[in-house]
Scaffold this motif. Structure first.
Motif, short mmCIF file in Angstrom:
data_model
loop_
_atom_site.label_atom_id
_atom_site.label_comp_id
_atom_site.label_asym_id
_atom_site.label_seq_id
_atom_site.Cartn_x
_atom_site.Cartn_y
_atom_site.Cartn_z
N HIS A 161 -0.12 3.85 2.79
CA HIS A 161 -0.20 2.69 1.90
C HIS A 161 -0.23 3.13 0.43
O HIS A 161 0.45 2.54 -0.42
N TYR A 162 -0.99 4.16 0.15
CA TYR A 162 -1.05 4.67 -1.23
C TYR A 162 0.30 5.26 -1.64
O TYR A 162 0.75 5.06 -2.78
N TRP A 163 0.93 5.96 -0.72
CA TRP A 163 2.24 6.55 -1.03
C TRP A 163 3.28 5.46 -1.26
O TRP A 163 4.11 5.58 -2.17
N ALA A 164 3.20 4.38 -0.51
CA ALA A 164 4.16 3.28 -0.68
C ALA A 164 3.97 2.61 -2.04
O ALA A 164 4.95 2.19 -2.67
N ILE A 165 2.74 2.54 -2.51
CA ILE A 165 2.48 1.89 -3.80
C ILE A 165 2.99 2.73 -4.96
O ILE A 165 3.68 2.24 -5.86
#
Length: 297
Positions: free
Chosen positions: A68-72
């Motif tokens: 999720h952090y990488w997608a953001i």
């Protein structure tokens, strides 16, 4: 020799905790429990939720991931929204300083009963619900509103659902949080100091920036941090005045939780907003404090 004294004759140090300290600890314990329960516990749970795995068909799954952090941080859509949020919050803070600091100076020089009346006018926006104020601005800035119609005739185009509308409403909402800290700082300034500066042939400009501004800087700093933090995390005003297309971080957190039902992604966005807010505010605090110390030196 008395066992209560050392070999040198000095009284032995007591290991007992003073009664006043025990009372202070007992009084602080309930507040500590409330703080841990209402602040830290939800924050920790949100942090853990942000690492949870998510499947659009099955929902939250066991296990942890940083996807999720990488997608953001790799998606231009989210990065643009973060950038829009912070520059709107920065402009809101700047306008609050430009408007609020002079207001606070005027307030500090007023006499009774005008000071109380003016203070009530400054604080009056806080007496009205934030949602009500946002709806009021939406009517004023709309195509048929008083402000929106005049702006359209002057060639500025529609104001509603634009960053301008969000900034105008945020400045109106956040202004008291700038005026009160600056006014509190200026209360410590003796008016005779200004008179002394004038007696030494200092101009009003020199007196303002050499005498008044250094005294007001702690209030400006604290007010700026409050305004920026509240503006960057504001939800009601961007949601009502920005519309569905002009997103800010708080509105996409709401969308992920309530519309997409992707709670881990919404939690990750919220945590990144908190981290970015803290970093920006700490950096701003250090820069302003250094400038303040240089002006005093």
């Amino acid at each position: 020799m008395n066992t209560a004294t050392h070999a040198s004759g000095a009284p032995a140090a007591s290991n007992k905790i003073p009664a006043t300290t025990k009372v202070a600890i007992a009084g602080a314990l309930p507040l500590t429990i409330v703080f841990l329960t209402l602040v830290l516990a939800p924050l920790i749970l949100t942090l853990l939720l942000s690492f949870s795995q998510y499947d659009f068909a099955k929902g939250i799954q066991p296990g942890y991931t940083v996807a999720h952090y990488w997608a953001i941080v790799t998606d231009d859509y989210f990065l643009k929204i973060f950038w829009r949020t912070f520059w709107i919050a920065g402009l809101t803070t700047l306008f609050c300083i430009l408007i609020g600091a002079p207001e606070a100076y005027v307030l500090s020089r007023m006499k009774k009963p005008w000071r109380s009346i003016f203070l009530l006018v400054v604080l009056s926006p806080l007496l009205v619900s934030l949602v009500v104020r946002a709806f009021g601005w939406s009517m004023l800035l709309g195509p048929h509103g008083a402000v929106g119609a005049v702006a359209d005739k002057l060639g500025f185009g529609p104001l509603l659902y634009t960053p301008t509308a969000i900034i105008i409403a945020l400045v109106h909402v956040m202004l008291p949080f700038m005026v009160i800290p600056v006014w509190t700082s200026l209360q410590k300034l003796d008016p005779t100091v200004e008179q002394a500066a004038y007696s030494l042939n200092a101009s009003r400009f020199q007196t303002l920036f050499k005498v008044v501004m250094p005294q007001a800087m702690p209030g400006i700093l604290s007010g700026s941090l409050i305004v920026f933090g509240l503006a960057a995390s504001s939800f009601a005003i961007p949601a009502l005045l920005g519309g569905r297309r002009l997103k800010m971080v708080a509105t996409i957190v709401y969308d992920e939780f309530m519309t997409e039902l992707n709670w881990p992604l919404g939690a990750a966005i919220a945590i990144l907003l908190l981290i970015a807010n803290v970093i920006i505010m700490l950096a701003y605090n250090r820069v302003v404090e250094r400038s303040y110390k240089r002006s005093l030196g």
